[in-house]
Every structure is written in structure tokens, then in C-alpha cells.
Motif scaffolding. Structure first.
Motif, PDB file in Angstrom:
ATOM      1  N   UNK A 169      -7.143  17.186 -22.564  1.00  8.24           N
ATOM      2  CA  UNK A 169      -7.065  18.475 -21.903  1.00  8.24           C
ATOM      3  C   UNK A 169      -7.364  19.595 -22.860  1.00  8.24           C
ATOM      4  N   UNK A 170      -7.051  20.791 -22.402  1.00  4.02           N
ATOM      5  CA  UNK A 170      -7.281  22.005 -23.179  1.00  4.02           C
ATOM      6  C   UNK A 170      -5.956  22.485 -23.752  1.00  4.02           C
ATOM      7  N   UNK A 171      -5.940  22.772 -25.032  1.00  4.82           N
ATOM      8  CA  UNK A 171      -4.718  23.226 -25.684  1.00  4.82           C
ATOM      9  C   UNK A 171      -5.079  24.264 -26.743  1.00  4.82           C
ATOM     10  N   UNK A 172      -4.171  25.173 -26.987  1.00  4.71           N
ATOM     11  CA  UNK A 172      -4.412  26.166 -28.037  1.00  4.71           C
ATOM     12  C   UNK A 172      -4.155  25.552 -29.411  1.00  4.71           C
ATOM     13  N   UNK A 173      -4.787  26.095 -30.401  1.00 10.66           N
ATOM     14  CA  UNK A 173      -4.551  25.648 -31.763  1.00 10.66           C
ATOM     15  C   UNK A 173      -3.066  25.752 -32.085  1.00 10.66           C
ATOM     16  N   UNK A 174      -2.566  24.715 -32.749  1.00 11.34           N
ATOM     17  CA  UNK A 174      -1.148  24.658 -33.056  1.00 11.34           C
ATOM     18  C   UNK A 174      -0.337  23.916 -32.012  1.00 11.34           C
TER      19      UNK A 174
ATOM     20  N   UNK B 261      -2.024  11.382 -25.958  1.00 13.95           N
ATOM     21  CA  UNK B 261      -2.977  10.517 -25.296  1.00 13.95           C
ATOM     22  C   UNK B 261      -2.345   9.152 -25.056  1.00 13.95           C
ATOM     23  N   UNK B 262      -2.736   8.531 -23.953  1.00 17.00           N
ATOM     24  CA  UNK B 262      -2.258   7.188 -23.636  1.00 17.00           C
ATOM     25  C   UNK B 262      -3.441   6.264 -23.436  1.00 17.00           C
ATOM     26  N   UNK B 263      -3.273   5.029 -23.857  1.00 12.69           N
ATOM     27  CA  UNK B 263      -4.293   4.001 -23.658  1.00 12.69           C
ATOM     28  C   UNK B 263      -3.594   2.790 -23.075  1.00 12.69           C
TER      29      UNK B 263
ATOM     30  N   UNK C  25     -10.218  19.389 -34.213  1.00 10.74           N
ATOM     31  CA  UNK C  25      -9.808  18.165 -33.521  1.00 10.74           C
ATOM     32  C   UNK C  25     -10.498  18.025 -32.169  1.00 10.74           C
ATOM     33  N   UNK C  26     -11.219  19.058 -31.771  1.00 10.10           N
ATOM     34  CA  UNK C  26     -11.941  19.014 -30.502  1.00 10.10           C
ATOM     35  C   UNK C  26     -12.960  17.882 -30.513  1.00 10.10           C
ATOM     36  N   UNK C  27     -12.872  17.015 -29.530  1.00 10.21           N
ATOM     37  CA  UNK C  27     -13.754  15.850 -29.468  1.00 10.21           C
ATOM     38  C   UNK C  27     -13.445  15.057 -28.210  1.00 10.21           C
ATOM     39  N   UNK C  28     -14.298  14.098 -27.943  1.00  9.08           N
ATOM     40  CA  UNK C  28     -13.981  13.089 -26.943  1.00  9.08           C
ATOM     41  C   UNK C  28     -13.273  11.954 -27.667  1.00  9.08           C
TER      42      UNK C  28
ATOM     43  N   UNK D 142     -11.688  10.469 -23.288  1.00  5.25           N
ATOM     44  CA  UNK D 142     -10.943  11.582 -22.708  1.00  5.25           C
ATOM     45  C   UNK D 142     -11.160  12.791 -23.615  1.00  5.25           C
ATOM     46  N   UNK D 143     -11.490  13.919 -23.001  1.00  3.68           N
ATOM     47  CA  UNK D 143     -11.871  15.094 -23.765  1.00  3.68           C
ATOM     48  C   UNK D 143     -10.646  15.884 -24.197  1.00  3.68           C
ATOM     49  N   UNK D 144     -10.610  16.196 -25.468  1.00  2.00           N
ATOM     50  CA  UNK D 144      -9.588  17.079 -26.029  1.00  2.00           C
ATOM     51  C   UNK D 144     -10.298  18.331 -26.532  1.00  2.00           C
ATOM     52  N   UNK D 145      -9.892  19.463 -26.015  1.00  2.00           N
ATOM     53  CA  UNK D 145     -10.477  20.734 -26.422  1.00  2.00           C
ATOM     54  C   UNK D 145      -9.380  21.616 -26.984  1.00  2.00           C
ATOM     55  N   UNK D 146      -9.556  22.029 -28.229  1.00  2.00           N
ATOM     56  CA  UNK D 146      -8.585  22.894 -28.888  1.00  2.00           C
ATOM     57  C   UNK D 146      -9.219  24.268 -29.050  1.00  2.00           C
ATOM     58  N   UNK D 147      -8.595  25.246 -28.444  1.00  2.00           N
ATOM     59  CA  UNK D 147      -9.124  26.602 -28.543  1.00  2.00           C
ATOM     60  C   UNK D 147      -8.525  27.307 -29.753  1.00  2.00           C
ATOM     61  N   UNK D 148      -9.361  28.053 -30.425  1.00  2.00           N
ATOM     62  CA  UNK D 148      -8.899  28.734 -31.650  1.00  2.00           C
ATOM     63  C   UNK D 148      -8.294  30.087 -31.337  1.00  2.00           C
TER      64      UNK D 148
END
Length: 114
Positions: free
Chosen positions: A9-14, A19-21, A88-91, A108-114
Motif C-alpha cells: 500500500x501507500x505509506x508516508x516515510x517513517x 506484508x504477508x505471504x 523502500x518503494x518497490x514491488x 505487492x506494491x509498496x509506495x513510500x511517500x517522502x
């Protein structure tokens, strides 16, 4: 072996994400489960892995921030990601090593906003 990843998902920096597998099929044959990630324009890299015996290893870039763990049945592996950084933003992909053969789940996409 089938792998189902979730939790991106989308999360702010910090911030934090988990994640689960979830593994299914011949899970008794799994030697290790790992999380890899691939950022745009970069090669896929190992983030963390846990062996069937419980040994763990981490990429230097995530040591102290990420923790890999699993449930008692050893069929679900978690990646707790704290103090997330923009880089850390990546699939993120779940991987299982079964008798020297790799199995991959969908990313699963992880997006970290700065």
C-alpha cells in the motif's frame, strides 16, 4: 507450491507496513521463504529470508528496520517493515525455495511517500 502475497500500500516515510505471504500446496517441502523487491529500473533484490529451521537473513539496507517472521504452521511468512524510507518503494515479491527450485508469488506494491 503457491504463494499469495498481500499487505502492500501507500505509506508516508517513517511509517510501517506488514506484508504477508501465504503458502499452499506442498509446504512441507519448502526450504526457505524470502521477500524480494524490485524498484523501477533496478534489479530484483533479496530483502529478507527465513529458512525452514528459522534462520533469518536481511539485506543491509533493511537491517534494524524490517523483521521477517512466520506463523507456527510455517505456512505464512510476514515482513514487518518499520521506519520506511522513500527508497523502500518497490514491488515486493514472495519467494519459496523448494528443493533448489524457485516459486514466486505475484508482487505487492509498496509506495513510500517522502
Amino acid at each position: 507450491v503457491q504463494l499469495q502475497a498481500s499487505g502492500g500500500g501507500l505509506v508516508q516515510a517513517g511509517g510501517s507496513l506488514r506484508l504477508s505471504c501465504a503458502a499452499s500446496g506442498s509446504t512441507f517441502s519448502i526450504n526457505a521463504i524470502g521477500w524480494y523487491r524490485q524498484a523501477p529500473g533496478k534489479q530484483r533484490e533479496l530483502v529478507a529470508a527465513i529458512s525452514s529451521g528459522g534462520s533469518t537473513n536481511y539485506a543491509d539496507s533493511v537491517k534494524g528496520r524490517f523483521t521477517i517472521s512466520r506463523d507456527n504452521a510455517k505456512t505464512t511468512v510476514y515482513l514487518q517493515m518499520n521506519s520506511l524510507k522513500y527508497e523502500d518503494t518497490a514491488v515486493y515479491y514472495c519467494n519459496a525455495l523448494v528443493r533448489l527450485k524457485d516459486y514466486w508469488g505475484k508482487g505487492t506494491l509498496v509506495t513510500v511517500s517522502s
